[in-house]
Enzyme design. Structure first.
Site, PDB file in Angstrom:
ATOM      1  N   ARG A 287     -20.431  57.482 -66.043  1.00 17.31           N
ATOM      2  CA  ARG A 287     -19.220  56.874 -66.137  1.00 17.31           C
ATOM      3  C   ARG A 287     -18.283  57.627 -64.724  1.00 17.31           C
ATOM      4  NH1 ARG A 287     -16.054  59.313 -71.490  1.00 17.31           N
ATOM      5  NH2 ARG A 287     -15.818  61.477 -70.505  1.00 17.31           N
TER       6      ARG A 287
ATOM      7  N   ASN B 197      -9.191  55.625 -68.292  1.00 22.34           N
ATOM      8  CA  ASN B 197      -9.381  56.713 -69.234  1.00 22.34           C
ATOM      9  C   ASN B 197      -9.458  58.262 -68.254  1.00 22.34           C
ATOM     10  OD1 ASN B 197     -10.426  57.585 -72.004  1.00 22.34           O
ATOM     11  ND2 ASN B 197     -12.077  58.626 -70.753  1.00 22.34           N
ATOM     12  N   GLU B 198      -8.606  59.137 -68.793  1.00 28.62           N
ATOM     13  CA  GLU B 198      -8.753  60.522 -68.301  1.00 28.62           C
ATOM     14  C   GLU B 198      -8.788  60.683 -66.795  1.00 28.62           C
ATOM     15  OE1 GLU B 198     -11.763  62.574 -70.957  1.00 28.62           O
ATOM     16  OE2 GLU B 198     -10.233  62.987 -72.199  1.00 28.62           O
TER      17      GLU B 198
ATOM     18  N   GLU C 187      -6.709  61.395 -78.052  1.00 25.05           N
ATOM     19  CA  GLU C 187      -8.230  61.701 -78.552  1.00 25.05           C
ATOM     20  C   GLU C 187      -8.365  63.279 -78.850  1.00 25.05           C
ATOM     21  OE1 GLU C 187     -11.096  61.171 -75.641  1.00 25.05           O
ATOM     22  OE2 GLU C 187     -10.201  59.344 -74.979  1.00 25.05           O
TER      23      GLU C 187
ATOM     24  N   GLU D  68     -23.391  60.041 -75.215  1.00 27.52           N
ATOM     25  CA  GLU D  68     -22.602  60.701 -76.344  1.00 27.52           C
ATOM     26  C   GLU D  68     -22.983  60.482 -77.596  1.00 27.52           C
ATOM     27  OE1 GLU D  68     -18.314  60.366 -75.110  1.00 27.52           O
ATOM     28  OE2 GLU D  68     -18.651  62.072 -73.863  1.00 27.52           O
TER      29      GLU D  68
ATOM     30  N   PHE E 296     -24.168  62.146 -79.945  1.00 30.79           N
ATOM     31  CA  PHE E 296     -23.997  62.997 -80.928  1.00 30.79           C
ATOM     32  C   PHE E 296     -22.568  63.547 -81.024  1.00 30.79           C
ATOM     33  CE2 PHE E 296     -28.858  63.565 -80.860  1.00 30.79           C
ATOM     34  CZ  PHE E 296     -28.877  63.237 -82.164  1.00 30.79           C
TER      35      PHE E 296
HETATM   36  C1  GLA Z   1     -13.214  62.328 -73.513  1.00 30.47           C
HETATM   37  C2  GLA Z   1     -13.223  61.093 -73.110  1.00 30.47           C
HETATM   38  C3  GLA Z   1     -13.934  60.136 -74.388  1.00 30.47           C
HETATM   39  C4  GLA Z   1     -15.321  61.176 -74.776  1.00 30.47           C
HETATM   40  C5  GLA Z   1     -14.654  62.347 -75.230  1.00 30.47           C
HETATM   41  C6  GLA Z   1     -15.880  63.273 -75.500  1.00 30.47           C
HETATM   42  O1  GLA Z   1     -11.930  62.678 -74.193  1.00 30.47           O
HETATM   43  O2  GLA Z   1     -12.051  60.301 -72.900  1.00 30.47           O
HETATM   44  O3  GLA Z   1     -14.512  59.026 -73.723  1.00 30.47           O
HETATM   45  O4  GLA Z   1     -16.140  61.103 -73.596  1.00 30.47           O
HETATM   46  O5  GLA Z   1     -14.028  63.257 -74.022  1.00 30.47           O
HETATM   47  O6  GLA Z   1     -15.539  64.448 -75.604  1.00 30.47           O
END
Ligand code: GLA
Length: 671
Positions: free
Chosen positions: A109, A147-148, A306, A354, A356
């Site tokens: 990603r 996202n982030e 999150e 991800e 797990f």
């Molecule tokens: C971040 C991302 C999520 C996921 C988590 C995993 O917060 O925004 O999509 O990848 O990390 O820790």
């Protein structure tokens, strides 16, 4: 209002990973857990736009309708953090380039360059399509852009944009050459075209160049966010827009500056330490988020967007959270002003990178400890709807992205000095001593704070120096740690002795640094120790609080205190060990007439107070494995019982008391 009064509870929900039968089960389980908000669509670009310009919304229509029918609100995400393979293949020039000049490929990603026109226009297009389709959907309470934000790129698009940004900042090359001190190592630029991004080079890079690249890139990512936000606002002006902040020392984003561009500050928090460290980090992140939220709105509500339900990710290992720890972490955030607790993620994926990562509905399904704790958390959060107001805090901790970036540059006397670690050390000491604190950005109003802490505020421009000086002059208490005040806004060293801009207010002149090796300590005459750093400090008006003991600095001042105007300024020239730091900050706080939030709380019990004209709520979180008795009075909202003298918290237990306030007649009234 972006929320409906209830605290937000839920998390990232990825229906695109599951067949439709699971969606109905999800909504039923969410209702059981009293979930109020889920984020949908974060990485769904290839499902939403399977081919360029061809949209597929049927599945999302169904999901949003199902959620709405179930009374669950949605933070609808734009999917732009994960462009589909068709995009990368059609626009190879929009793939990111590393500092070494390597172009990355799709297959994970976040693989795009935020300065590439093709990426930006594809991101705008899918955002506009999403906005058109769902602007009026009754389930949509919030837009979550992307996202982030946190990727970096060194491609030609980036270099061109960087040059434009620099031209805007400096106007002409003479000014830039001066700011970057390019007279050093023959780096003089005679044409804008000669400037590239700070790519991998033979030896140490130029500090001004490195710093401006960070600033530029933060602005570039912000522009990418803002153009999506504006598209969303244009069609759905009533729905607030946010983006979830990612935290970490690699993140090229100035969160305080970004906060002015979001309708709600939202942060993701994944602690990286297990024993106690997770709780210390949680408290710091909550205080940081609230500090940023003050830039976003008059009401500094923010949202934990999150967190991990069941695991703490440390290097190389995922630690399984002990029973009750998820609840305690969530309440620690709510105590600090988060309007709820959100998780990554709702349901654990069956595959993918991800697979797990923990979830509220784990691989084991709802018949699991984690889901039972999720149900309990939903019930607890429902009981806290009345909590509101500011967080009690009389200490301000300064945080500055530029200082953090500049202290990571190569060529510093020690690689061990880190603004965020200095901030964390000061915060940890205050947290253990029980003081409430806010984080502030340089220049922010300091009314109401009786102690200001500068943790290695390395970059101190003239305005910041004046802000500090004025605060102390009018009676404030200041505690500055080493390297504060040393450099100007371009990371150029202020001459005449450290700590540069703050010599007058601190009443000291530092002549030499003595950075310490890993594991080395210096002894202090008061019995404490120092790490990382030591200095030759000459008082020029300050009194010595304690000296170094032994070694080359034997007998010379380590910690000083200076009267300046009607205030007091402490200088700390080393990093005291945790106990010494705690004692020191305790003395500084008491000298400033500040009391701990709950002076009688036993060690290991965290106390946070929320204050509102209509009430006062005390959060008590027992982070120990023993029962703890805390003198307090009020109504425990979690057990719905009256507490007359003290509450006994079970090991790992929590209480939230609606406190009794003294009335005008001297009697106590329950708020
Ligand atoms: C971040 C991302 C999520 C996921 C988590 C995993 O917060 O925004 O999509 O990848 O990390 O820790």
């Amino acid at each position: 209002m972006w929320h409906d009064g209830r605290l937000c509870y839920g998390g990232d929900y990825n229906p695109e990973q599951w067949p439709a039968e699971v969606w109905a089960e999800d909504v039923a389980l969410m209702r059981r857990a009293r979930v109020t908000l889920v984020t949908v669509g974060v990485f769904a670009w290839s499902r939403l736009e399977p081919a360029p310009g061809q949209y597929c919304f049927d599945w999302l229509d169904q999901v949003l309708d199902l959620l709405h029918d179930g009374g669950i609100r949605v933070a609808l995400a734009t999917p732009t953090a994960s462009p589909p393979p068709w995009f990368s293949l059609a626009h190879p020039g929009a793939l990111p380039v590393t500092v070494d000049g390597v172009r990355l490929h799709h297959g994970s990603r976040d693989t795009y360059c935020a300065a590439a026109p093709a990426y930006r226009s594809a991101a705008r297009r899918v955002t506009a399509a999403l906005a058109d389709r769902y602007a009026r959907h009754p389930a949509v309470a919030l837009w979550r852009v992307h996202n982030e934000y946190g990727t970096t790129c060194h491609c030609e698009h980036t270099a061109r944009a960087f040059r434009r940004w620099l031209a805007g900042r400096y106007g002409d090359l003479d000014t830039l050459n001066d700011a970057w001190v390019t007279s050093f190592w023959s780096q003089h630029y005679s044409d804008w075209a000669q400037i590239s991004t700070p790519r991998a080079t033979q030896y140490l890079g130029n500090p001004g160049h490195l710093l401006d690249f960070r600033r530029f890139w933060s602005d570039t990512l912000l522009a990418a966010y803002a153009e999506q936000r504006d598209l969303l606002r244009a069609v759905a002006p009533q729905t607030p827009v946010t983006t979830n902040y990612v935290l970490g020392d690699w993140v090229p984003v100035d969160h305080a500056r970004w906060a002015r561009e979001v309708d709600l500050v939202a942060v993701d928090h994944y602690p990286s330490a297990v024993d106690g460290g997770a709780e210390e980090q949680t408290a710091l992140v909550g205080d940081l988020a609230r500090g940023w939220a003050r830039h976003a709105a008059a009401d500094p509500t923010w949202l934990l967007m999150e967190s991990a339900p069941q695991q703490i990710h440390t290097t190389g290992r995922a630690h399984t959270k002990e029973p009750g720890r998820m609840l305690r972490h969530s309440l620690a955030h709510v105590a600090r002003g988060s309007h709820g607790a959100m998780f990554f993620q709702w349901r654990a994926s069956a595959g993918g990178a991800e697979r797990f990562h923990s979830a509220l509905v784990p691989h084991a399904g709802p018949d699991s400890r984690v889901f039972r704790e999720a149900v309990e958390l939903g019930a607890v959060l429902e009981r806290l709807t009345e909590v509101r107001g500011r967080v009690e805090a009389s200490v301000a901790l300064a945080v500055d992205a530029s200082s953090a970036w500049a202290l990571r540059h190569p060529g510093l006397p020690s690689t061990r000095v880190d603004h965020h670690e200095e901030l964390a050390a000061a915060h940890r000491a205050l947290w253990h001593a029980g003081y409430g604190c806010d984080t502030v950005a340089p220049g922010e109003a300091l009314d109401g704070y009786r102690l200001l802490v500068l943790p290695a505020l390395y970059l101190t421009d003239d305005a910041t120096a004046e802000w500090i000086r004025a605060y102390v002059h009018r009676g404030g208490h200041l505690l500055a740690t080493y390297l504060s005040g040393t450099a100007d806004a371009h990371a150029r060293i202020r001459l005449g002795g450290y700590p540069g801009a703050l010599r007058d207010v601190l009443g000291v002149r530092v002549e030499e640094f003595h950075p310490l090796a890993d594991g080395d300590e210096v002894r202090l005459a008061d019995g404490g120790t120092g790490r990382i750093w030591a200095e030759t400090v000459h008082p020029t008006g300050a009194e010595t609080v304690t000296t170094y003991a032994g070694g080359v600095l034997d007998g010379s001042p380590a910690i000083t205190r200076h009267r300046h105007g009607t205030g007091t300024a402490w200088y700390v020239s080393t990093r005291p060990d945790d106990t010494t730091y705690r004692r020191l900050l305790d003395s500084a706080a008491r000298a400033a007439d500040i009391a701990p939030v709950c002076p009688d709380a036993p060690a290991g019990v965290e106390a946070v107070r929320r204050l509102h004209p209509g009430g006062s709520w005390l959060f008590l979180l027992n982070h120990t494995d023993r029962a703890r008795r805390v003198p307090a009075r009020g109504r425990d909202l979690l057990t719905d019982t009256e507490v007359d003298e003290a509450v006994t918290l079970p090991p790992g237990g929590v209480a939230v008391l609606r406190e009794r306030l003294p009335s005008a007649t001297g009697d106590e009234t329950t708020t």
